[in-house]
Structures are given as structure tokens and as C-alpha cells.
Design a protein around this motif. Structure first.
Motif, PDB file in Angstrom:
ATOM      1  N   UNK A  41      46.665  52.120  38.237  1.00 14.72           N
ATOM      2  CA  UNK A  41      46.363  50.785  38.343  1.00 14.72           C
ATOM      3  C   UNK A  41      47.316  50.273  37.360  1.00 14.72           C
ATOM      4  N   UNK A  42      47.680  49.040  37.547  1.00 15.66           N
ATOM      5  CA  UNK A  42      48.748  48.316  36.485  1.00 15.66           C
ATOM      6  C   UNK A  42      47.937  47.691  35.130  1.00 15.66           C
ATOM      7  N   UNK A  43      48.775  47.646  34.187  1.00 18.68           N
ATOM      8  CA  UNK A  43      48.544  46.984  33.026  1.00 18.68           C
ATOM      9  C   UNK A  43      48.921  45.575  33.073  1.00 18.68           C
ATOM     10  N   UNK A  44      48.152  44.380  33.172  1.00 18.57           N
ATOM     11  CA  UNK A  44      48.592  43.135  33.516  1.00 18.57           C
ATOM     12  C   UNK A  44      48.096  42.175  32.160  1.00 18.57           C
ATOM     13  N   UNK A  45      49.066  41.335  32.091  1.00 16.59           N
ATOM     14  CA  UNK A  45      48.649  40.132  31.112  1.00 16.59           C
ATOM     15  C   UNK A  45      48.708  38.877  31.640  1.00 16.59           C
ATOM     16  N   UNK A  46      47.890  38.057  31.549  1.00 19.00           N
ATOM     17  CA  UNK A  46      47.668  36.929  32.315  1.00 19.00           C
ATOM     18  C   UNK A  46      47.255  35.705  31.218  1.00 19.00           C
ATOM     19  N   UNK A  47      47.673  34.362  31.337  1.00 17.89           N
ATOM     20  CA  UNK A  47      47.102  33.298  30.690  1.00 17.89           C
ATOM     21  C   UNK A  47      45.597  33.160  31.352  1.00 17.89           C
ATOM     22  N   UNK A  48      44.547  33.122  30.327  1.00 14.96           N
ATOM     23  CA  UNK A  48      43.253  32.818  30.679  1.00 14.96           C
ATOM     24  C   UNK A  48      42.372  32.474  29.681  1.00 14.96           C
ATOM     25  N   UNK A  49      40.973  32.599  29.966  1.00 15.11           N
ATOM     26  CA  UNK A  49      40.155  32.409  29.276  1.00 15.11           C
ATOM     27  C   UNK A  49      39.301  33.654  29.021  1.00 15.11           C
ATOM     28  N   UNK A  50      38.952  34.228  27.743  1.00 18.16           N
ATOM     29  CA  UNK A  50      38.422  35.515  27.664  1.00 18.16           C
ATOM     30  C   UNK A  50      36.740  35.384  27.743  1.00 18.16           C
ATOM     31  N   UNK A  51      36.309  36.524  28.103  1.00 20.31           N
ATOM     32  CA  UNK A  51      34.861  36.667  28.303  1.00 20.31           C
ATOM     33  C   UNK A  51      34.327  37.745  27.700  1.00 20.31           C
ATOM     34  N   UNK A  52      34.377  37.747  26.244  1.00 19.39           N
ATOM     35  CA  UNK A  52      34.102  39.058  25.446  1.00 19.39           C
ATOM     36  C   UNK A  52      32.795  39.277  25.695  1.00 19.39           C
ATOM     37  N   UNK A  53      31.661  38.668  26.030  1.00 25.00           N
ATOM     38  CA  UNK A  53      30.285  39.097  26.299  1.00 25.00           C
ATOM     39  C   UNK A  53      30.070  39.392  27.612  1.00 25.00           C
ATOM     40  N   UNK A  54      30.954  39.183  28.499  1.00 25.77           N
ATOM     41  CA  UNK A  54      30.620  39.670  30.015  1.00 25.77           C
ATOM     42  C   UNK A  54      29.554  38.848  30.242  1.00 25.77           C
ATOM     43  N   UNK A  55      29.597  37.752  30.063  1.00 24.50           N
ATOM     44  CA  UNK A  55      28.631  36.850  30.854  1.00 24.50           C
ATOM     45  C   UNK A  55      28.938  35.842  31.611  1.00 24.50           C
ATOM     46  N   UNK A  56      30.230  35.650  31.879  1.00 19.89           N
ATOM     47  CA  UNK A  56      30.523  34.565  33.055  1.00 19.89           C
ATOM     48  C   UNK A  56      31.088  35.337  34.035  1.00 19.89           C
ATOM     49  N   UNK A  57      31.376  36.592  34.329  1.00 19.18           N
ATOM     50  CA  UNK A  57      31.869  37.021  35.448  1.00 19.18           C
ATOM     51  C   UNK A  57      31.113  38.030  36.263  1.00 19.18           C
ATOM     52  N   UNK A  58      31.349  38.439  37.483  1.00 17.08           N
ATOM     53  CA  UNK A  58      30.673  39.587  37.831  1.00 17.08           C
ATOM     54  C   UNK A  58      31.679  40.576  38.130  1.00 17.08           C
ATOM     55  N   UNK A  59      31.448  41.621  38.613  1.00 15.01           N
ATOM     56  CA  UNK A  59      32.503  42.901  38.743  1.00 15.01           C
ATOM     57  C   UNK A  59      33.549  42.535  39.360  1.00 15.01           C
ATOM     58  N   UNK A  60      33.687  41.540  40.448  1.00 14.19           N
ATOM     59  CA  UNK A  60      34.936  41.456  41.086  1.00 14.19           C
ATOM     60  C   UNK A  60      35.813  40.209  40.431  1.00 14.19           C
ATOM     61  N   UNK A  61      35.331  39.682  39.375  1.00 12.79           N
ATOM     62  CA  UNK A  61      35.893  38.489  38.590  1.00 12.79           C
ATOM     63  C   UNK A  61      35.484  37.361  39.013  1.00 12.79           C
ATOM     64  N   UNK A  62      34.454  37.126  39.869  1.00 10.89           N
ATOM     65  CA  UNK A  62      33.953  35.934  40.058  1.00 10.89           C
ATOM     66  C   UNK A  62      33.201  35.086  39.203  1.00 10.89           C
ATOM     67  N   UNK A  63      33.470  34.030  38.944  1.00 16.47           N
ATOM     68  CA  UNK A  63      32.873  33.217  38.097  1.00 16.47           C
ATOM     69  C   UNK A  63      31.199  33.079  38.381  1.00 16.47           C
ATOM     70  N   UNK A  64      30.570  33.385  37.609  1.00 10.94           N
ATOM     71  CA  UNK A  64      28.897  33.218  37.702  1.00 10.94           C
ATOM     72  C   UNK A  64      28.326  32.635  36.443  1.00 10.94           C
ATOM     73  N   UNK A  65      28.776  32.386  35.454  1.00 12.16           N
ATOM     74  CA  UNK A  65      28.417  31.962  34.354  1.00 12.16           C
ATOM     75  C   UNK A  65      27.890  30.458  34.175  1.00 12.16           C
ATOM     76  N   UNK A  66      27.601  30.016  33.191  1.00 11.23           N
ATOM     77  CA  UNK A  66      27.171  28.410  33.117  1.00 11.23           C
ATOM     78  C   UNK A  66      28.196  27.637  32.611  1.00 11.23           C
ATOM     79  N   UNK A  67      28.780  26.700  33.268  1.00 12.40           N
ATOM     80  CA  UNK A  67      29.916  25.631  32.867  1.00 12.40           C
ATOM     81  C   UNK A  67      29.572  25.014  31.482  1.00 12.40           C
TER      82      UNK A  67
END
Length: 820
Positions: free
Chosen positions: A123-149
């Protein structure tokens, strides 16, 4: 057109909706030519009639869709985005600006990719402009947002300026705003989330940006999740509230070179500049055929497919998606997500393909799946369909499919088992797929995948070089109209209301009956002998309706030839055997083995037994309602008596019907009657001589000259792709590859090589047959090159196949006329 709707991704919360920016704009087309895996042979040019020259196209102004799969720099007020070692920063030097590859996730939404590298087999190493989620609270395993806005907005308020100061002036205001949103700001407790704008290494909703037009030819770039605007100030790169839009939040996107890439499957085709042929007169083999009109369409039809079946019978039966907002490596990743370690919980796979463990990994090397007989793995990724389209696929009929009882039995389900809910969800997914393909090709209406609702629309779409997609429904409890102990579970009023709902979602074709008896009539139980499909359907019908199938001796004139050796070879068991016998908790309501079930088969010792049930009163009412709306009626899977009744009713008014499912249409006499009344009969896609025989048989069924395209009847094929049915195999061996690849399409305008997805070059001859939908061009070429039938027979088969698009649309036009 009604299909040009935008079906947005599910809104996260009302807050996200409030914060998100809006936008619109026109569109610009992008080329479909794929030169990533160029063919090694020279194309043979075809001399075509002269065409009027067109004035050169004027450059169109950029709009929010124009950046699809392109390479751009972003600048605001002379400040350019630049990728640093750990994050992104600003520079005043245009030469130091980072070029971003802009991968659409939906219409007007993009991943901004600054780097992508991949070694073969990894799999590739990718770099994207985005917002980090260091605590893993905002995303599910597929990258869908599930956190509190609200919490995310609060956190971003504290880390707004990443370059110089961790707390920008707006930070306090945003924290105050976030903490005021329904009191949710502190609900994560003591976890130090600290989301931050910067470089992320995975595609997710937090890396998706809405590009919206602003003043002049500048654009704002807003986070999909938070709605905050990317902002370039003298102090550095920040995020700002949409209410503070100014010159610092407006960006110029300039075309650039040496961009990062993004993973995608290839069509592996070299296309001439004018694109594939649209009309028969453009193709050498049809140029001097008498009786053809100048506007007769060149191309073939898949009359029966299930692109949306990845969501059927509760979901998680099939693994893989026809498209994914984050790309092919997410759509075709690893089937362990559904089928467990080594695929051992994939029930259907265990009893239909290679029992025992198998390699679950898909992208990038696909060591096991897809393959023609691997029935729980998706085979119609959108780029694979596009490859078939380039070979002449002009019409694709996608049947939204469901079986409520199998959904209830499915232990892996994640979707609602209600038939109407399941069908409407699949229809919505097909519109999302259309929008996604539009997004990849430059905006609304620009994609090659076009859902159509009438024959005139289909002609327009095809004339524009695109593929017409027709939505149909194949469900055992059509319109939720089952029956139990002979009591219908719906009323006439409910039939009308539900049919109108489907029509509003662009459904234009319907099977009144499928697999089990229902409130409309009896099903076709008698295609198999012994412990085959017929016996299993007998038991399944008992579970669904509370009563056994009632049999009678078939009328002598309806015996006909019920054999279907191709279907029997491809589908020796079928989904009903596979599921009903394998799910433990069916319990005492169902025999424990095929052998036990055979004892219950009332057809034992007879040659011909037919379902006594024809159309019910509600069945006749449904046929009337379908004809009022000009909807296509599919006569497969229905009892012979009911099929004859439908043909009597529709034949009297010149209203053609369809047999799209091969031998499941009943006897050859019934299939001939469908053709004689101006309808369409199709058989399962096959291989070499068998396919030649099927195409010539279906194309030459008895029909009046008025129903022909010149001398041809037109013969579509049925893939049944993803319907838990095997695609065609192929007897070729690896040493035959060089004799086929590369090959030229029937119209002479496209050269195909082995299809490349990730690191896997798919060939017909690697032992997987038609492993996925993109290999139908190869199968057609193999039929032409390697069939043992005569040259005259092969030519007739090709001609019947490539006149099927015109024949299908003419059938639809006659059907419309019959409603007037």
C-alpha cells in the motif's frame, strides 16, 4: 434531466450543515483515454465517412468541478501552500509551491494530495492536507467522520494557527462556539484530542475539502466536516469561520506539473481521438448492410446485472464496492472486513468456490479474488465497467435486488430487510455512483455513466458518447407484496403508492415475481431436477408463504425445452442452496441437507410439473399499472401460466416484454413468443462456441421484420454480475496470452491490453475466466478469435450482439407508443 440530481453524502450533524459553504457552477469534460498501460500493437485505421469539422473549443473558465484528477498549486494574496517536513506552510515563491493532486470524493469535494509513493505489492505512503485525529475519536475504520462537530470545532479553535502561534485570535471565539453547541463540547472527558490542521497519512472525511467559487476566478477551500475556511495570512496558515471570508480565504488554483498521483484501476485501453463508434454506419462490418438507418446505434446491452448487490440481503454478503469516495484501495481492500480471517466466515464462498481459507487481500495484488466463480467478491468496480463501455457497451440494466427471507437468515446483515427500504437504498446508491463518476469527469452530467428514464434520453446519452443505465427491480417480495397462507400482504392502494415511489427514483423495469410465490402470482420452480434449485425453492417457498408449491401437469404445448446447459454449468447450486442449507438456525422448519430436501420434492418421477398459480387479481392489477407508466415487464422467474397470461395481456395491446435472464424465462416456446411480440430475449454471457450459439439463437428468434434492425434481431447478453452467480469461465491457457493481447475492439477504434488494477494484470487465461466486468471486452475478442464455430456463425453472433443496443431502444420506444 431527472437523473442529474445531486445526492449528497449523509450530513454529519445540523452544525456541520450550518458551517458548510455552498457553491455551484458549470462543468467541463475530461478525456476517457487511458495511456497508462499502452498497447504494443498498432491500430488498424478504418476509413470513415467525412464528418463536418467543428470550430475549435474555447477554453472554459474554471469552476468547482474543473480540478478533478488534476494537478494544481494553491495561492492567496501571493502566498503559496508548501509541504514541509511535518506539515504545511506558506511561501511567497511560486517556484517553491507544492503541486497538489486533487482527487474528487464527490461533486466539488476533494482530497488534496501532496505526495503518494507505493512499492509494488504494498500500500502507498500518502500525504494529505487535512485535520489530524490523534486520539482516534472522530473517525471509524473506514475514515468516515463519527465524532462530535462541536468538540472538533472547539479543539480547532485552540490550534488554529499552526505556523507561529497555537492560539490564533479566532481560537477563543471558536472554543466558545463549540462549547455552546448543545453542551457537547466537553463530552469526551479527559482525553486530550487536540485536532490540528496539517499533514495526515490516511484518506478520511477530515481530509476532504469543499472547493467553492468566490470573487473573480478565486475559490474558498472549506473543511467538509467543520466548514472552516483554509486561510493564508502573514502570520501563517490557519482556519477561519466562513463568516470572516475575505481575500485571505480566497485561493487561486493554477495548473501545475510533476504532481503526486492517487491510486486507481486502469481501463488499459488506447482510444482513438474520436472515441468508440456510436452508430453502425461508422463500423466497417455494418457499412454496406442493407436496411440499416444512419442513426442506428452500434453497441451491445447487458440486460441483467447487479452492480448494487453489495448492499443486498442485509449487506456484508458480497465484499467490495463499485465505487468509494476514497478510491480503489478502499473499495477493493480486504474481504476479511466482511468474511473474517482467511475468509472463513464467508458462507457462500465456502460452498461455491474453493472451500477452506483463501487470501483475503484485494488491492494492490489481488492474489485470490476477483475470479469468475468467487461469488462473494465484487466484480463490477466502476473502472472495470468503463473498460467494457469502451468496447461498445451502450446500455447496462442494473436490477436492484433483494430477498427478504434470505436477509432475515443472514447473520452478517447491517441493512434493513424490508424490501422497499432495501430497494430504495440501492437506487440511491446508484445515483451516488453516477454523481461520483461525474465528479471524476468534470462535473454534473459529464460522466459516462448516465441513469436514463426513457428511450429518447437513452439515445441522447449514447449520442454523447456515454453509457445509458436503466434501473430495474428483481425482488422476491416485489413492492413488499408477499403473501402468507394465500392472504396478500398489500392492497391496490399500496401497490400504486410504492410503484410511484420507485418510479420517482428512476426505476423503469420490474420483475413481478422472483423465486417465491407472492401476491402477484406463482414463481417458476421447475428448471432443475433432483436436489437442485427446484427442490430448494420448494422448501424456501414454504418458509416464505406458509404453504407448499402446488403443482400440476404442464400443458402439452408448454413443455418445450427447459434445458439451459450454460446456466446449469455456471450455477450448479445457486444462492438458495448455498444459504438455506448453510445457516444453522433455520432449525426444524427446513430439511437439514439437500438429500433430505429431495424427499420433499413433489416432482420426483415426473418430467413436467408446473406451478398451478398464474397471475392473481393483484397480479393483473400490477401489469395494468406497469403499462400505464410505460415500465418494462420482466417475465423471468414467473410461472409458465403467469408468463402466458402476461404475454396475452401485453400482446393484445402491442406492449413488448423482456426475458433478460436466460433459461429462467421458461420454455423456448415462451422465449420465442417474447421475441415474436417485439420483446427482448437474452441469455447468460458465455464463452467461445457456446456464446456464438446463444447469440445467434436469440438474435434469430422468429420475429417480424418491423422488430428487426435491418436483418438482425439483436441479442443482448446477461452478466448477472454480483447476483451470487458465476461469470463465464474460459478454457484458454497462459500460453495463449500473446495470441490475443493486445487486441482491437470490434469498431476498430480501441486497442486493449491486459487490464491493470494495482499490480495485477488481469488476463482471461490465468485460470480466473471473466474475473471481473472489465474482461468482457477480452471475452468477446476471445470468442471471435478462438471459437470453433464457422466464420459465418461467428460473424452473425457479433452482428447480433452489436445491434442489441438499437434493438433494445426500439423495443422501449414501441412500449412507450403502446401506452398512448
Amino acid at each position: 434531466m431527472s437523473m442529474n440530481r445531486t445526492l449528497p453524502l449523509v450530513a454529519v450533524t445540523a452544525v456541520a450543515t450550518f458551517l458548510s459553504a455552498c457553491g455551484g457552477g458549470g462543468s467541463s469534460a475530461t478525456a476517457t483515454q487511458d495511456t497508462s498501460t499502452p498497447a504494443t500493437a498498432q491500430q488498424q485505421p478504418v476509413t470513415l465517412p467525412p464528418t463536418p469539422s467543428k470550430p475549435p473549443e474555447q477554453p472554459q473558465p474554471l469552476n468547482r468541478y474543473s480540478f478533478a484528477n488534476g494537478c494544481f498549486t494553491l495561492s492567496s494574496e501571493g502566498r503559496y501552500l508548501q509541504a514541509g517536513t511535518d506539515g504545511y506552510q506558506l511561501t511567497t515563491s511560486a517556484g517553491e509551491a507544492t503541486a497538489f493532486y486533487m482527487k474528487p470524493t464527490a461533486l466539488g469535494r476533494y482530497l488534496l494530495v501532496s505526495n503518494y509513493q507505493r512499492d509494488p505489492g504494498a500500500f502507498g505512503d500518502i500525504e494529505l492536507l487535512g485535520i489530524s485525529d490523534p486520539a482516534g475519536e472522530f473517525l471509524d475504520d473506514s475514515g468516515n467522520f463519527i465524532g462530535e462537530v462541536s468538540y472538533l470545532v472547539s479543539g480547532l479553535g485552540d490550534t488554529l494557527n499552526l505556523v507561529l502561534d497555537p492560539i490564533a485570535p479566532l481560537g477563543g471565539l471558536l472554543r466558545e462556539l463549540g462549547e455552546s453547541l448543545d453542551g457537547l463540547g466537553d463530552n469526551i472527558g479527559e482525553i486530550n484530542v487536540q485536532p490540528a490542521l496539517g499533514k495526515v497519512d490516511k484518506a478520511s472525511d477530515l481530509a476532504v475539502w469543499n472547493v467553492n467559487p468566490s470573487e473573480g476566478e478565486r475559490f474558498t477551500v472549506a473543511s467538509q466536516v467543520t466548514g472552516l475556511l483554509l486561510t493564508a495570512t502573514d502570520e501563517g496558515l490557519t482556519l477561519s469561520s466562513p463568516s470572516l471570508e475575505d481575500d485571505n480565504t480566497r485561493f487561486t488554483l493554477a495548473s501545475a506539473e510533476q504532481c503526486a498521483s492517487y491510486p486507481e484501476a486502469h481501463v488499459s485501453a488506447d482510444v482513438e481521438e474520436q472515441g468508440p463508434a456510436i452508430y453502425l454506419r461508422e463500423v466497417e462490418r455494418f457499412r454496406n448492410v442493407p436496411g440499416l438507418d444512419n442513426d442506428d446505434i452500434f453497441g451491445y446491452v447487458d440486460a441483467h446485472s447487479h452492480i448494487s448487490a453489495y448492499e443486498f440481503i442485509g449487506g456484508r454478503i458480497n465484499y467490495g464496492d463499485p465505487f468509494h469516495k476514497f478510491g480503489v484501495d478502499h473499495a477493493l481492500h480486504d474481504c476479511a472486513e466482511n468474511h473474517g480471517p482467511e475468509g472463513l466466515t464467508g458462507v457462500v464462498e465456502q460452498v461455491t468456490s474453493t472451500p477452506g481459507p483463501h487470501a483475503t487481500r484485494g488491492w494492490p495484488d489481488f492474489p485470490y479474488w476477483p475470479r469468475n466463480n468467487s461469488l462473494q467478491h465484487h466484480q463490477s468496480y466502476y473502472k472495470w465497467i468503463e473498460r467494457a463501455h469502451l468496447s461498445g457497451l451502450k446500455i447496462l440494466v442494473n436490477h436492484l435486488v433483494h430477498n427478504e427471507i434470505l436477509c432475515q437468515l443472514n447473520p452478517q446483515k447491517q441493512n434493513d430487510c424490508d424490501t422497499m427500504v432495501a430497494i430504495e437504498m440501492q437506487a440511491e446508491q446508484m445515483h451516488r455512483m453516477q454523481d461520483y463518476i461525474d465528479a471524476q469527469n468534470g462535473g454534473p452530467g459529464e460522466g459516462w455513466f448516465r441513469i436514463v428514464t426513457d428511450p429518447a434520453q437513452a439515445r441522447d446519452v449514447i449520442a454523447d458518447g456515454k453509457m445509458a443505465v436503466i434501473l430495474g427491480v428483481e425482488a422476491s417480495k416485489a413492492l413488499n407484496c408477499g403473501e402468507f397462507l394465500n392472504v396478500a400482504e398489500c392492497s391496490r392502494e399500496e401497490i400504486v403508492e410504492r410503484l410511484d415511489r420507485l418510479y420517482a427514483m428512476d426505476v423503469r423495469s420490474l420483475f413481478p415475481v422472483h423465486k417465491f410465490d407472492n401476491a402477484f402470482g406463482g414463481h417458476l420452480p421447475d428448471l432443475s431436477d433432483g436436489i437442485g434449485i427446484g427442490a430448494v425453492l420448494y422448501g424456501g417457498n414454504l418458509l416464505e408463504t406458509g404453504h407448499p408449491i402446488e403443482f400440476e401437469e404442464c400443458p402439452e404445448h408448454e413443455h418445450g425445452d427447459t434445458s439451459n446447459p450454460v446456466a446449469d454449468a455456471l450455477q450448479p447450486l445457486g444462492i438458495f442452496d448455498q444459504l438455506l442449507f448453510q445457516i444453522d438456525y433455520v432449525g426444524e422448519r427446513f430439511p437439514a441437507s439437500p438429500e433430505e430436501l429431495a424427499e420433499y420434492d413433489p416432482r420426483r418421477g415426473t418430467d413436467h410439473l408446473c406451478n398451478t398459480r398464474g397471475l392473481t387479481d393483484l397480479g393483473f392489477f400490477l401489469i395494468e399499472e406497469l403499462t400505464k407508466r410505460g415500465m418494462m415487464i420482466e417475465t423471468d422467474h414467473i410461472s409458465r401460466k403467469a408468463a402466458s397470461q402476461i404475454l396475452d395481456v401485453t400482446g393484445a395491446r402491442g406492449y413488448p416484454v423482456i426475458n433478460s435472464h436466460g433459461g429462467w424465462g421458461g420454455t423456448e416456446d415462451l422465449r420465442n413468443q417474447v421475441a415474436a411480440q417485439g420483446g427482448i430475449a437474452a441469455s447468460f454471457g458465455s464463452v467461445r462456441g457456446n456464446w456464438v450459439d446463444q447469440l445467434t439463437r436469440d438474435g434469430n428468434r422468429p420475429r417480424a421484420d418491423e422488430f428487426k434492425v435491418g436483418p438482425f434481431g439483436g441479442a443482448p447478453f446477461a452478466s448477472d454480475v454480483n447476483g451470487i452467480a458465476s461469470l463465464a469461465g474460459n478454457p484458454g491457457t497462459p500460453d495463449q496470452e500473446t495470441s490475443l493481447y493486445p487486441f482491437t475492439s470490434v469498431d476498430g477504434r480501441v486497442v486493449f491490453d491486459k487490464q491493470l488494477t494495482g499490480d495485477h494484470a488481469f488476463s482471461l487465461y490465468e485460470g480466473r475466466g471473466v474475473a471481473h466486468y472489465g474482461l468482457y471486452p477480452d471475452q468477446i475478442a476471445d470468442m471471435i478469435a478462438n471459437s470453433d464455430r464457422s466464420e459465418e456463425q461467428v460473424n452473425d453472433a457479433v452482428n447480433q450482439l452489436f445491434t442489441s443496443a438499437e434493438a433494445y431502444i426500439r423495443m422501449w420506444e414501441r412500449l412507450e407508443l403502446a401506452t398512448q
